[in-house]
Design a protein around this motif. Structure first.
Motif, short mmCIF file in Angstrom:
data_model
loop_
_atom_site.label_atom_id
_atom_site.label_comp_id
_atom_site.label_asym_id
_atom_site.label_seq_id
_atom_site.Cartn_x
_atom_site.Cartn_y
_atom_site.Cartn_z
N PRO A 20 -1.21 -11.02 6.87
CA PRO A 20 -2.26 -11.70 7.61
C PRO A 20 -3.54 -11.89 6.79
O PRO A 20 -3.92 -11.01 6.03
CB PRO A 20 -2.51 -10.78 8.80
N MET A 21 -4.15 -13.03 6.92
CA MET A 21 -5.45 -13.33 6.30
C MET A 21 -6.37 -13.70 7.44
O MET A 21 -6.63 -14.85 7.69
CB MET A 21 -5.30 -14.52 5.36
N PRO A 22 -6.80 -12.70 8.16
CA PRO A 22 -7.31 -12.99 9.50
C PRO A 22 -8.82 -13.25 9.57
O PRO A 22 -9.58 -12.75 8.75
CB PRO A 22 -7.01 -11.68 10.22
N TRP A 23 -9.20 -14.01 10.57
CA TRP A 23 -10.58 -13.96 11.06
C TRP A 23 -10.60 -12.90 12.14
O TRP A 23 -9.70 -12.85 12.97
CB TRP A 23 -11.02 -15.29 11.65
N ILE A 24 -11.62 -12.05 12.12
CA ILE A 24 -11.74 -11.01 13.15
C ILE A 24 -13.06 -11.19 13.88
O ILE A 24 -14.12 -11.19 13.25
CB ILE A 24 -11.69 -9.60 12.52
N GLN A 259 -18.34 -20.41 8.27
CA GLN A 259 -18.70 -21.35 7.19
C GLN A 259 -20.14 -21.14 6.75
O GLN A 259 -20.48 -21.31 5.58
CB GLN A 259 -18.51 -22.80 7.65
N THR A 260 -21.02 -20.78 7.70
CA THR A 260 -22.42 -20.53 7.34
C THR A 260 -22.51 -19.32 6.42
O THR A 260 -23.21 -19.34 5.40
CB THR A 260 -23.27 -20.28 8.60
N LEU A 261 -21.77 -18.25 6.74
CA LEU A 261 -21.79 -17.06 5.88
C LEU A 261 -21.24 -17.42 4.49
O LEU A 261 -21.79 -17.01 3.47
CB LEU A 261 -20.98 -15.93 6.51
N ALA A 262 -20.16 -18.21 4.48
CA ALA A 262 -19.56 -18.62 3.20
C ALA A 262 -20.59 -19.38 2.35
O ALA A 262 -20.76 -19.10 1.16
CB ALA A 262 -18.33 -19.48 3.46
N THR A 272 -14.27 -15.29 2.36
CA THR A 272 -15.07 -14.86 3.51
C THR A 272 -14.18 -14.17 4.55
O THR A 272 -14.54 -13.12 5.09
CB THR A 272 -15.79 -16.07 4.14
N ALA A 273 -13.01 -14.77 4.82
CA ALA A 273 -12.09 -14.16 5.79
C ALA A 273 -11.63 -12.79 5.29
O ALA A 273 -11.64 -11.80 6.04
CB ALA A 273 -10.89 -15.07 6.01
#
Ligand code: ZN
Length: 295
Positions: A20-24, A259-262, A272-273
């Motif tokens: 998994p390459m998750p967004w949490i 996307q803002t954090l990236a 980022t993820a």
């Protein structure tokens, strides 16, 4: 028919196991009545957008069972605690209910933290002494349960840190953090991660954006605080709200918020993820096992 993988799933080069390459979403109130009309569809939208898991923090004792059941039904994680804005209406006996619930569900792998607890010195008219007493009592319960905490911090970082100096707890996440760089450093030095969400998407949020860009890469975790803290593209001003327009935030917005954090960090979305997921699992260690694909 070949079904395509959700976007957070990657196959490793070495073998065909799914990694998994998750967004949490480390903070979403999916038990809120705002989601009564479409809760299952709302979480399905989040899955489709690549959000692998969310953490549901309870806000009052009366919600503990609902939050737990919801986390199990949707395959999510949860936290149990009494929110500082709910302390005035809470009974002292609710702290006993929290102690009992933490003991009863100690081996529940979806119970990942004590929260949402903390102090709110922004909203006027609240009983500060009572907030303080509930905060300290809940820190002690987190310490005794060996669980991390999810902290609500609003103009109250000093008070929260004073509590953390008194009671030694496993760290956790200071959610929706909006304080000075110095206060942020005090949390970071004690091992805390800081939660970033919709507020970071506003250009005028200079302090938050500065923190998001400059804190060590091991610090930021992502969160929506759904249904609250809408990102800039969902924001409705007072006039629009008076006309009945609502801005309901939901976990499906998390990848766009990310996307803002990236951009602020100069990271790719994939980095980022991966980075924020690793940070979330470091803050809330029980999350790691929940992310593992079923064998
Ligand atoms: Zn919250």
């Amino acid at each position: 028919m070949i079904r395509s993988q959700p976007s957070y799933v990657k196959r490793s080069r070495k073998d065909s196991r799914v990694i998994p390459m998750p967004w949490i979403d480390t903070h979403c109130h999916l038990d809120a009545p705002e989601f009564d009309v479409d809760r299952d569809a709302m979480w399905q939208r989040a899955r489709t957008a690549g959000v692998a898991i969310g953490v549901l923090p309870a806000v009052k004792a009366a919600h503990f069972e609902h939050v737990r059941e919801l986390a199990h039904a949707l395959g999510l994680a949860y936290a149990l605690g009494i929110h500082p804005l709910c302390v005035d209406e809470a009974r002292d006996a609710d702290l006993d209910l929290l102690r009992d619930a933490l003991a009863r569900h100690a081996s529940d792998k979806r119970l990942v933290a004590v929260g949402e607890i903390g102090l709110d010195w922004f909203v006027p008219g609240l009983d500060r002494d009572r907030q303080e007493r509930f905060y300290i009592a809940q820190l002690k319960l987190a310490r005794d349960a060996g669980l991390p905490s999810i902290l609500h911090v609003r103009r109250s970082a000093d008070g929260l840190l004073a509590g953390l100096r008194r009671i030694e707890v496993p760290s956790g996440i200071a959610h929706a953090f909006n304080g000075s760089a110095q206060l942020a450093r005090s949390f970071v030095e004690r091992g805390w991660r800081l939660g970033f969400g919709g507020a970071m998407t506003f250009e005028r949020a200079r302090q938050i954006r500065e923190l998001a860009s400059t804190l060590p890469e091991s610090v930021p975790v992502l969160e929506t605080d759904a249904p609250d803290i809408p990102p800039q593209w969902l924001y409705r001003n007072a006039e629009q709200r008076a006309r009945g327009e609502v801005a309901r935030n939901e976990p499906a917005e998390l990848p766009r918020i990310a996307q803002t954090l990236a951009q602020l960090r100069g990271w790719s979305l994939e980095q980022t993820a991966a980075r924020t997921a690793a940070n979330a699992c470091a803050a809330l260690p029980r999350l790691q096992a929940l992310l593992r694909p079923p064998v």
